[in-house]
Design a protein around this motif. Structure first.
Motif, short mmCIF file in Angstrom:
data_model
loop_
_atom_site.label_atom_id
_atom_site.label_comp_id
_atom_site.label_asym_id
_atom_site.label_seq_id
_atom_site.Cartn_x
_atom_site.Cartn_y
_atom_site.Cartn_z
N PRO A 1 -62.53 17.55 -18.72
CA PRO A 1 -61.65 18.44 -19.58
C PRO A 1 -60.73 17.08 -20.93
CG PRO A 1 -62.11 19.14 -16.96
CD PRO A 1 -62.71 18.12 -17.78
N TRP A 2 -60.16 16.11 -20.02
CA TRP A 2 -59.45 15.15 -20.56
C TRP A 2 -60.44 14.55 -21.88
CZ3 TRP A 2 -61.34 14.32 -15.95
CH2 TRP A 2 -61.68 13.25 -15.76
N GLU A 3 -61.30 14.77 -22.35
CA GLU A 3 -62.12 14.22 -23.17
C GLU A 3 -62.28 14.84 -24.29
OE1 GLU A 3 -64.85 10.64 -20.96
OE2 GLU A 3 -65.65 12.84 -21.14
N ARG A 4 -62.23 16.23 -24.31
CA ARG A 4 -62.55 16.94 -25.13
C ARG A 4 -61.72 17.21 -25.96
NH1 ARG A 4 -64.04 21.35 -20.25
NH2 ARG A 4 -65.80 20.47 -19.79
N LYS A 5 -62.03 17.53 -27.18
CA LYS A 5 -60.63 18.35 -28.49
C LYS A 5 -60.20 19.23 -27.98
CE LYS A 5 -63.10 15.50 -31.90
NZ LYS A 5 -63.78 15.28 -32.76
N PRO A 6 -58.98 20.39 -28.13
CA PRO A 6 -57.98 20.82 -28.73
C PRO A 6 -58.82 22.24 -29.04
CG PRO A 6 -56.79 18.91 -28.35
CD PRO A 6 -57.77 18.75 -28.17
N ALA A 7 -59.27 23.19 -28.92
CA ALA A 7 -59.83 24.10 -29.17
C ALA A 7 -58.32 24.32 -30.42
CB ALA A 7 -59.57 25.25 -28.81
N ARG A 8 -58.94 24.28 -31.94
CA ARG A 8 -57.36 24.82 -32.84
C ARG A 8 -57.71 26.31 -32.98
NH1 ARG A 8 -59.77 22.60 -38.35
NH2 ARG A 8 -58.33 24.18 -38.87
N LYS A 9 -56.21 26.76 -32.82
CA LYS A 9 -55.61 27.44 -33.01
C LYS A 9 -55.33 28.72 -34.36
CE LYS A 9 -52.77 26.76 -29.17
NZ LYS A 9 -51.36 27.08 -28.87
#
Length: 101
Positions: free
Chosen positions: A90-98
């Motif tokens: 989870p800490w390696e994933r890119k945050p979803a763009r809003k």
């Protein structure tokens, strides 16, 4: 005629340092349990673990040969476990763009 009911509980008394009591009380509170219930449950669980570690498993010679063959066989990948292991943490994933940004 009256019947006498024997008590099935056995008292257990321990002397513990204040620090141990504080830790136990805090943990019991987090579980929503009384100190007695918490300590009893933890002690029984620990005792069961010890007993399971010292349990003798008996099997036939044929069953034991099969058991050893399974241990010696090459491991087969489990597709679902492979997929989970390949996912990024989870800490390696890119945050979803809003939307709108």
């Amino acid at each position: 005629m009256s019947t006498v009911t024997r008590r099935k509980e056995h008292p257990l008394s321990m002397r513990l340092p204040d620090a141990d009591i504080a830790v136990i009380d805090r943990a019991a509170s987090l579980r929503g349990r009384s100190r007695t219930d918490f300590v009893r449950e933890a002690a029984v669980r620990a005792a069961e673990d010890v007993l399971m570690d010292h349990r003798i498993v008996r099997m036939s010679a044929k069953g034991f040969a099969h058991f050893l063959a399974e241990l010696d066989a090459p491991a087969a990948p489990v597709p679902a476990m492979v997929e989970v292991a390949q996912r990024p943490a989870p800490w390696e994933r890119k945050p979803a763009r809003k939307p709108g940004r």
